[in-house]
Design a protein around this motif. Structure first.
Motif, PDB file in Angstrom:
ATOM      1  N   ASP A 269      -3.474  -9.805   6.365  1.00 45.57           N
ATOM      2  CA  ASP A 269      -4.378 -10.507   6.437  1.00 45.57           C
ATOM      3  C   ASP A 269      -4.345 -11.187   8.013  1.00 45.57           C
ATOM      4  OD1 ASP A 269      -6.559 -12.693   6.175  1.00 45.57           O
ATOM      5  OD2 ASP A 269      -5.192 -13.936   5.059  1.00 45.57           O
TER       6      ASP A 269
ATOM      7  N   ARG B 247      -8.564  -2.078   7.027  1.00 45.87           N
ATOM      8  CA  ARG B 247      -7.696  -3.026   7.070  1.00 45.87           C
ATOM      9  C   ARG B 247      -6.525  -2.400   7.780  1.00 45.87           C
ATOM     10  NH1 ARG B 247      -5.734  -3.572   1.057  1.00 45.87           N
ATOM     11  NH2 ARG B 247      -5.574  -1.297   1.315  1.00 45.87           N
TER      12      ARG B 247
ATOM     13  N   SER C 142      -9.327   2.215   6.029  1.00 47.41           N
ATOM     14  CA  SER C 142     -10.746   1.450   5.141  1.00 47.41           C
ATOM     15  C   SER C 142     -10.765   0.189   5.977  1.00 47.41           C
ATOM     16  CB  SER C 142     -10.572   1.422   3.873  1.00 47.41           C
ATOM     17  OG  SER C 142     -10.338   2.877   3.322  1.00 47.41           O
TER      18      SER C 142
ATOM     19  N   LEU D 181      -2.614  -1.602   8.115  1.00 49.99           N
ATOM     20  CA  LEU D 181      -1.550  -1.474   7.341  1.00 49.99           C
ATOM     21  C   LEU D 181      -0.467  -1.259   8.120  1.00 49.99           C
ATOM     22  CD1 LEU D 181      -2.863   1.308   4.974  1.00 49.99           C
ATOM     23  CD2 LEU D 181      -2.762  -1.167   4.546  1.00 49.99           C
TER      24      LEU D 181
ATOM     25  N   HIS E 240       0.862  -1.431   0.078  1.00 52.29           N
ATOM     26  CA  HIS E 240      -0.076  -0.061   0.106  1.00 52.29           C
ATOM     27  C   HIS E 240       0.800   1.338   0.098  1.00 52.29           C
ATOM     28  CE1 HIS E 240      -3.670   2.510   0.968  1.00 52.29           C
ATOM     29  NE2 HIS E 240      -2.828   3.069   1.607  1.00 52.29           N
TER      30      HIS E 240
ATOM     31  N   ALA F  84      -0.754  -4.340   3.720  1.00 54.31           N
ATOM     32  CA  ALA F  84      -2.228  -4.808   4.374  1.00 54.31           C
ATOM     33  C   ALA F  84      -1.794  -6.311   5.003  1.00 54.31           C
ATOM     34  CB  ALA F  84      -3.109  -4.885   3.192  1.00 54.31           C
TER      35      ALA F  84
ATOM     36  N   TRP G 222      -4.989   1.672  11.053  1.00 52.84           N
ATOM     37  CA  TRP G 222      -6.021   1.261  10.147  1.00 52.84           C
ATOM     38  C   TRP G 222      -6.298   2.212   9.053  1.00 52.84           C
ATOM     39  CZ3 TRP G 222      -7.857  -3.536  11.015  1.00 52.84           C
ATOM     40  CH2 TRP G 222      -7.347  -4.097  12.523  1.00 52.84           C
TER      41      TRP G 222
END
Length: 194
Positions: free
Chosen positions: A36, A72, A70, A74, A27, A34, A68
């Motif tokens: 998971d 997600r 959106s 980072l 990003h 990002a 954070w």
């Protein structure tokens, strides 16, 4: 704070290795990634300065910062200096060693490893099986319980699992018809004498 161990769990028998996330898409140009998430405690596991190992290796990534965006998480790692490095790390799974007796920060929460192997009893004290696994298929976690009737999946909600007794090595599950046994194996209420 997350322990800062880089040795494998065999080096310290009181530690267990836990998976905390996998690296996703890069990003921006500075190398943020990002994540998971594979943890319910991202703020704890991805705190500034946390050192996370790449699963199956001795490679360590150090969290420089996290935020954070959106919905997600980072993360910028010291070792991933730019977008090219971040893109090259995509898919890596991150693990850390935590004390085996560590508990979640939220009351009433449990780590999967704490539940595995616990004896399962009904509310009237009847032994019915053992917790084999904890599944996370979607919005509701499920306990996979080995019983005499086979494998049973029980939603891990207070209405069906009113008690978790880690010290006693057991959980209590509501005796709901069909939950832990086949309905055909349940005594027919109509056949019972009045």
């Amino acid at each position: 704070m997350t322990p800062q161990h880089t040795e494998g769990p065999d080096a310290h028998p009181d530690l267990v290795e836990v998976t905390v996330g996998a690296l996703g898409r890069a990003h921006g140009i500075r190398g943020d990634v990002a994540i998971d998430l594979r943890t319910d405690e991202p703020e704890r596991r991805f705190a500034d300065g946390a050192r996370l190992r790449v699963e199956g290796s001795t490679r360590v990534l150090t969290v420089e910062s996290s935020r954070w965006h959106s919905g997600r998480l980072l993360v910028h790692f010291v070792e991933l200096a730019d977008r090219t490095a971040a893109e090259g790390a995509r898919g890596l799974v991150l693990v850390t060693d935590v004390p085996s007796d560590e508990v979640p920060t939220e009351e009433g929460e449990y780590y999967d490893r704490q539940l595995l192997g616990l004896a399962v009893e009904t509310t009237d004290g009847r032994a019915v099986g053992t917790v084999r696994d904890v599944l996370h298929p979607g919005p509701q976690d499920l306990l996979e319980i080995t019983t005499d009737a086979g494998i049973r999946l029980v939603p891990f909600v207070e209405a069906l699992v009113p008690e978790v007794d880690l010290a006693g090595g057991r959980i209590v599950v509501a005796d709901v018809p069909g939950l832990l046994t086949d309905l055909a194996d349940e005594p027919d209420q109509a056949d019972e004498p009045a």
